[in-house]
Design a protein around this motif. Structure first.
Motif, mmCIF file in Angstrom:
data_model
loop_
_atom_site.group_PDB
_atom_site.id
_atom_site.type_symbol
_atom_site.label_atom_id
_atom_site.label_comp_id
_atom_site.label_asym_id
_atom_site.label_seq_id
_atom_site.Cartn_x
_atom_site.Cartn_y
_atom_site.Cartn_z
ATOM 1 N N GLN A 183 38.506 41.394 44.766
ATOM 2 C CA GLN A 183 37.435 42.081 45.498
ATOM 3 C C GLN A 183 36.159 41.257 45.356
ATOM 4 N N VAL A 184 35.728 40.671 46.456
ATOM 5 C CA VAL A 184 34.564 39.784 46.439
ATOM 6 C C VAL A 184 33.320 40.566 46.834
ATOM 7 N N ASP A 185 32.289 40.424 46.045
ATOM 8 C CA ASP A 185 31.041 41.123 46.308
ATOM 9 C C ASP A 185 29.886 40.227 45.906
ATOM 10 N N VAL A 186 28.685 40.697 46.133
ATOM 11 C CA VAL A 186 27.492 39.929 45.827
ATOM 12 C C VAL A 186 26.591 40.723 44.900
ATOM 13 N N VAL A 187 26.159 40.080 43.827
ATOM 14 C CA VAL A 187 25.209 40.676 42.902
ATOM 15 C C VAL A 187 23.859 40.025 43.187
ATOM 16 N N ALA A 188 22.913 40.821 43.656
ATOM 17 C CA ALA A 188 21.606 40.284 44.033
ATOM 18 C C ALA A 188 20.520 41.255 43.569
ATOM 19 N N SER A 189 19.291 40.971 43.933
ATOM 20 C CA SER A 189 18.144 41.756 43.489
ATOM 21 C C SER A 189 18.313 43.246 43.797
ATOM 22 N N GLN A 190 17.867 44.071 42.867
ATOM 23 C CA GLN A 190 17.834 45.525 43.011
ATOM 24 C C GLN A 190 19.224 46.147 43.156
ATOM 25 N N CYS A 191 20.201 45.544 42.499
ATOM 26 C CA CYS A 191 21.519 46.160 42.440
ATOM 27 C C CYS A 191 22.102 45.949 41.060
ATOM 28 N N VAL A 192 23.153 46.693 40.742
ATOM 29 C CA VAL A 192 23.838 46.577 39.468
ATOM 30 C C VAL A 192 25.330 46.428 39.748
ATOM 31 N N ALA A 193 26.011 45.585 38.981
ATOM 32 C CA ALA A 193 27.446 45.399 39.118
ATOM 33 C C ALA A 193 28.124 45.821 37.828
ATOM 34 N N VAL A 194 29.282 46.464 37.954
ATOM 35 C CA VAL A 194 30.055 46.899 36.788
ATOM 36 C C VAL A 194 31.460 46.301 36.889
ATOM 37 N N ILE A 195 31.877 45.593 35.840
ATOM 38 C CA ILE A 195 33.218 45.027 35.757
ATOM 39 C C ILE A 195 33.980 45.825 34.698
ATOM 40 N N PRO A 196 34.960 46.625 35.088
ATOM 41 C CA PRO A 196 35.718 47.395 34.096
ATOM 42 C C PRO A 196 36.467 46.473 33.131
ATOM 43 N N SER A 197 36.816 46.980 31.974
ATOM 44 C CA SER A 197 37.562 46.183 30.994
ATOM 45 C C SER A 197 38.927 45.789 31.539
ATOM 46 N N LEU A 198 39.392 44.615 31.092
ATOM 47 C CA LEU A 198 40.712 44.087 31.430
ATOM 48 C C LEU A 198 40.883 43.793 32.928
ATOM 49 N N THR A 209 39.199 37.644 31.552
ATOM 50 C CA THR A 209 39.082 39.088 31.320
ATOM 51 C C THR A 209 38.438 39.309 29.953
ATOM 52 N N HIS A 210 37.995 40.541 29.710
ATOM 53 C CA HIS A 210 37.555 40.932 28.370
ATOM 54 C C HIS A 210 37.841 42.417 28.162
ATOM 55 N N ASP A 211 37.864 42.826 26.919
ATOM 56 C CA ASP A 211 38.279 44.184 26.595
ATOM 57 C C ASP A 211 37.112 45.159 26.482
ATOM 58 N N TYR A 212 36.022 44.850 27.121
ATOM 59 C CA TYR A 212 34.871 45.743 27.179
ATOM 60 C C TYR A 212 34.362 45.794 28.607
ATOM 61 N N VAL A 213 33.557 46.794 28.892
ATOM 62 C CA VAL A 213 32.942 46.925 30.216
ATOM 63 C C VAL A 213 31.726 46.011 30.267
ATOM 64 N N GLN A 214 31.549 45.319 31.383
ATOM 65 C CA GLN A 214 30.383 44.442 31.527
ATOM 66 C C GLN A 214 29.532 44.916 32.692
ATOM 67 N N VAL A 215 28.240 45.046 32.422
ATOM 68 C CA VAL A 215 27.272 45.501 33.419
ATOM 69 C C VAL A 215 26.292 44.363 33.680
ATOM 70 N N LEU A 216 26.097 44.032 34.948
ATOM 71 C CA LEU A 216 25.233 42.914 35.340
ATOM 72 C C LEU A 216 24.073 43.418 36.176
ATOM 73 N N VAL A 217 22.857 43.056 35.777
ATOM 74 C CA VAL A 217 21.667 43.393 36.553
ATOM 75 C C VAL A 217 20.907 42.090 36.823
ATOM 76 N N PRO A 218 20.815 41.645 38.085
ATOM 77 C CA PRO A 218 20.155 40.369 38.390
ATOM 78 C C PRO A 218 18.654 40.416 38.105
ATOM 79 N N MET A 219 18.183 39.391 37.441
ATOM 80 C CA MET A 219 16.748 39.202 37.245
ATOM 81 C C MET A 219 16.192 38.221 38.270
ATOM 82 N N ARG A 220 17.033 37.234 38.636
ATOM 83 C CA ARG A 220 16.618 36.194 39.577
ATOM 84 C C ARG A 220 17.863 35.614 40.229
#
Length: 245
Positions: free
Chosen positions: A38-53, A17-28
């Motif tokens: 909650q299992v999901d997939v981060v792939a091209s042309q999408c953005v994922a957000v992981i809330p803090s904690l 975990t971490h105490d900040y919000v993390q935003v992931l945008v796939p480049m490749r």
């Protein structure tokens, strides 16, 4: 740190975990992401957000590269994008304009990491243009599981069909599947197909040709060749050895 922007490649770091919000945008590539189960997939042309904690883990494809924004929500006051305010994990589709913006920023930072500090406010501005709207990529992890279960049951599920149902191209589906299982869909399918064949040969008197047909082979000769390549003996010899053991 109010905003930290980097291009990162992951090999998996264990649940954390971490105490900040993390935003992931796939480049490749692609990444299977597990946030609080909650299992999901981060792939091209999408953005994922992981809330803090929120405890999370990931399984990336070998070529996975992500633009990562670590955001301290409290430092943004009222200027925070709606995505950063989410209380639940989110994977959302990006419209073409937002995707081009993030892709260009990622390419520039990849060439010169020192530009990340200047690019961070622009990336944050780009997030303000993104409306949280889950895309059908959220089904990709479930489709990988469905494909794997089908293989274990002896079914020959077309990879193209699974990829289309997951909202991914075939190359992306391959990347997600390999990240989740360590094998390509074809390798996984063949391994379980021959495990099923070996079980049928040992436990039934069903003709070899019928077993081959049941496993999706159009003729017994192709099945015989591949079986021998895998086990070192033909199906008939394998069956006979099992009966005399």
């Amino acid at each position: 740190m109010s905003i930290q922007l980097e291009i990162r490649s992951y090999s998996g770091a264990g649940r954390h975990t971490h105490d900040y919000v993390q935003v992931l945008v796939p480049m490749r590539g692609a990444m299977q992401l597990d946030v609080e189960g909650q299992v999901d997939v981060v792939a091209s042309q999408c953005v994922a957000v992981i809330p803090s904690l929120h405890a999370h883990d990931f399984a990336p494809s070998r070529d996975c590269s992500l633009m990562v924004l670590d955001v301290e929500r409290a430092a943004l006051a009222e200027a925070a994008p709606r995505l950063v305010d989410t209380r639940v994990p989110l994977v959302s589709r990006l419209d073409p304009f937002a995707w081009r913006l993030f892709h260009l920023l990622g390419a520039e930072i990849g060439q010169n990491a020192r530009r990340a500090r200047d690019a961070a406010p622009l990336a944050l501005a780009g997030l303000r243009l993104v409306a949280p709207r889950p895309g059908h990529r959220r089904d990709a992890a479930a489709r990988v599981t469905e494909f794997a279960k089908g293989c274990m049951a002896g079914q020959r599920v077309p990879v193209a069909e699974m990829a289309e149902g997951a909202g991914l191209g075939q190359s992306q589906f391959h990347a997600v599947f390999r990240a989740a299982t360590g094998q390509s869909p074809k390798q996984y399918q063949l391994a379980h197909s021959f495990e099923r064949a070996a079980d049928l040969l040992a436990s039934t008197d069903e003709p070899v040709a019928e077993i081959a047909y049941r496993l999706g082979y159009q003729n017994a000769s192709s099945f015989n060749r591949q079986f021998k390549r895998r086990f070192g003996v033909t199906p008939s010899v394998f069956r006979a050895a099992g009966r005399t053991a």
